[in-house]
Design an enzyme around this catalytic site. Structure first.
Site, PDB file in Angstrom:
ATOM      1  CD  GLU A 165      59.799   4.396 -28.926  1.00 17.40           C
ATOM      2  OE1 GLU A 165      60.744   3.903 -28.302  1.00 17.40           O
ATOM      3  OE2 GLU A 165      58.599   4.182 -28.632  1.00 17.40           O
ATOM      4  CD  GLU A 370      56.187   1.136 -31.037  1.00 16.83           C
ATOM      5  OE1 GLU A 370      56.388   0.869 -29.836  1.00 16.83           O
ATOM      6  OE2 GLU A 370      57.087   1.231 -31.883  1.00 16.83           O
TER       7      GLU A 370
HETATM    8  C1  BGP Z   1      58.987   1.039 -28.106  1.00 18.34           C
HETATM    9  C2  BGP Z   1      59.695   0.521 -29.319  1.00 18.34           C
HETATM   10  C3  BGP Z   1      59.305  -0.837 -29.778  1.00 18.34           C
HETATM   11  C4  BGP Z   1      58.765  -1.750 -28.718  1.00 18.34           C
HETATM   12  C5  BGP Z   1      57.971  -1.086 -27.616  1.00 18.34           C
HETATM   13  C6  BGP Z   1      57.748  -1.913 -26.386  1.00 18.34           C
HETATM   14  O1  BGP Z   1      59.858   1.796 -27.349  1.00 18.34           O
HETATM   15  O2  BGP Z   1      59.533   1.381 -30.423  1.00 18.34           O
HETATM   16  O3  BGP Z   1      60.349  -1.341 -30.540  1.00 18.34           O
HETATM   17  O4  BGP Z   1      59.590  -2.750 -28.357  1.00 18.34           O
HETATM   18  O5  BGP Z   1      58.533   0.120 -27.188  1.00 18.34           O
HETATM   19  O6  BGP Z   1      58.899  -1.874 -25.604  1.00 18.34           O
HETATM   20  P1  BGP Z   1      59.578  -3.146 -24.977  1.00 18.34           P
HETATM   21  O7  BGP Z   1      59.833  -4.063 -26.116  1.00 18.34           O
HETATM   22  O8  BGP Z   1      60.829  -2.662 -24.335  1.00 18.34           O
HETATM   23  O9  BGP Z   1      58.596  -3.678 -24.019  1.00 18.34           O
END
Ligand code: BGP
Length: 478
Positions: A165, A370
């Site tokens: 990201e 993800e």
């Molecule tokens: C993405 C990231 C992760 C993860 C996920 C969920 O942006 O790569 O690291 O955390 O989102 O987001 P959050 O933890 O803010 O709910």
């Protein structure tokens, strides 16, 4: 488009799950690990830090055994740069190297394909203090770090992800610890850092192909396809602008090795364009990924700007909540989509649209690194976690992924976030995503016991049937 019978998922499909080092490992200063930006970041009030998290560092064999029980075929995790090279570009830390050998060996022994992210938001603090990615020293440091990883793990790891990201580190740099500056200075700094990351990524892709000809490497941006609020051409143009700034800038640079022309014009207009040194553009053009990985949570919707402060909506703005930019686009709610408990819209059909957009643009195999649902999961009185809402979310997304396969998109695998509960980027431990529950609260570490959630049984059965059981109810616990 509808299909009478969408295809089965390929036998080789990488059914997996994801985590990142700083969010799951804990042991933040053990065995020689140096501090990363995540170890010094200020946490929003009421949310825990990253010191212990799920304590995966001390539960690694147990966690891999649970993944094996689930039937995972792949595990996407990140290697903490500061475990391997504590100050970012100095000496290698043998204890850190040994930890990831243990993890990778355990995965291989369990028949689980390791998918390694080389950098997931956790820049060594020592490099941050000398300017972070805006300083070429960080770029060189990353290339040397990559060389260590390829030397150490190259015979055991086939799939490499360069940077997680990068687009979110630029668009939400304050929240993710990429910059400490404000206003225009922050924007200039961020886009200079962005250029540094692009160069680092290009050099590492080239190095990977030289050192490990059999390996596959690619970037892992967060892609949210952007819809216009209406068919008003001004709304469509605003969506086109944000698609370019948020999505295509990153994928075009990785695949085509050049800046998206509209985004470059936008950066020049704002006075945020990065300084390019001699040879940079040649380096960018010389690198090419083998696949494109992407993280997908939802889509974004925007309207034409009105040109005043109202373009920036008042919502908080994070990876999945688009605020707006004066004179460019206004982030709006999509009335057709439900939201999760944290306000993120849920858009399974948008997943298929995003697959198609990426495939049409690049014709490279796609890997989902993800996708998932953050929720306030609870351990029930029967000792289980009944996360049927997560099963629903996954089911709907997997159905759309299958339709994308039917559309002709080449898909390598699917690794939802997250394999196990861990600390969210900015919303603490109570925002849980895992297939495996970790028995701790925001501040009370309790016993850190692991409990497989209902979704892990459902997903295990799905993997065993190559996706055919997508509409079945949760199987009985075994
Ligand atoms: C993405 C990231 C992760 C993860 C996920 C969920 O942006 O790569 O690291 O955390 O989102 O987001 P959050 O933890 O803010 O709910």
């Amino acid at each position: 488009m509808q299909y009478r019978q969408p295809p089965s998922f390929p036998e080789t499909f990488l059914w997996g799950a994801s985590t990142s080092a700083y969010q799951v490992e804990g042991a933040w200063d053990e065995d020689g690990k140096g501090p990363s930006v995540q170890d010094v970041i200020t946490h929003p009030e009421g949310t825990t830090d990253f010191k212990v998290t799920a304590d995966h560092y001390h539960h690694v064999e147990e966690d891999v055994a649970l993944m094996k029980q689930m039937g995972l075929r792949a595990y996407r995790f990140s290697i903490a740069w500061t475990r391997i090279i504590p100050d970012g570009d100095g000496k290698v830390n043998p204890a850190g190297v040994a930890f990831y050998h243990r993890l990778i060996d355990a995965l291989r022994a369990a028949g689980i394909e390791p998918i390694v992210t080389m950098y997931h938001f956790d820049l060594p603090q020592a490099l941050q203090e000398v300017g972070g990615w805006a300083n070429r020293r960080t770029v060189d440091g990353f290339v040397e770090f990559a060389r260590v990883l390829f030397n150490e793990y190259g015979t055991k790891v086939r799939y490499w992800l360069t940077i997680n990201e990068q687009n979110m580190m630029i668009l939400h740099g304050k929240m993710l610890g990429t910059t400490l500056l404000d206003g225009d200075a922050a924007q200039r700094d961020l886009y200079q850092q962005n250029h540094g990351m692009f160069l680092a990524q290009a050099r590492v892709m080239i190095l990977c192909h030289e050192m490990l000809p059999e390996a596959k490497i690619g970037p892992a941006p967060n892609i949210a396809y952007v819809y216009p609020q209406s068919c008003d051409p001004a709304d469509v143009l605003a969506a086109d602008d944000l698609n370019a700034i948020r999505n295509w800038l990153y994928t075009d640079l990785a695949v085509r090795g050049r800046y998206h022309s509209t985004v470059w014009a936008y950066l020049v207009e704002k006075g945020w364009e990065p300084k390019i040194q001699e040879g940079d553009m040649e380096t960018l053009a010389a690198a090419r990924p083998d696949f494109l990985a992407f993280n997908y949570y939802t889509t974004a919707t925007v309207a034409a700007p009105t040109g005043d402060a109202s373009d920036e909506s008042t919502r908080p703005g994070d990876q999945q909540m688009t605020r707006g930019e004066i004179g460019l686009y206004k982030g709006v709610d999509n009335p057709n989509l439900p939201r999760n408990a944290f306000g993120w819209e849920i858009d399974p059909i948008g997943f298929r649209t995003t697959f198609r957009a990426l495939w049409d643009r690049y014709h490279l195999p796609l890997l989902v690194t993800e996708n998932g649902l953050g929720a306030f999961d609870q351990l029930a009185d029967d000792g289980r976690v009944h996360d049927d809402y997560r099963i629903d979310y996954l089911r709907q997304h997997i159905e759309q992924m299958r339709l994308a396969l039917a559309d002709g998109v080449e898909i390598l695998g699917y690794c939802p976030w997250s394999a196990i509960d861990l600390v969210s980027t900015h919303q603490g431990f109570r925002k849980r995503y895992g297939f495996i529950f970790v028995n701790r609260d925001e501040f009370d570490l309790k016993d850190l016991r692991r409990v497989r959630k209902d979704s892990s049984y459902w997903y295990g059965r799905l993997i065993a049937t190559r996706g055919e059981s997508v509409n079945e109810a949760t199987p009985e616990y075994t």
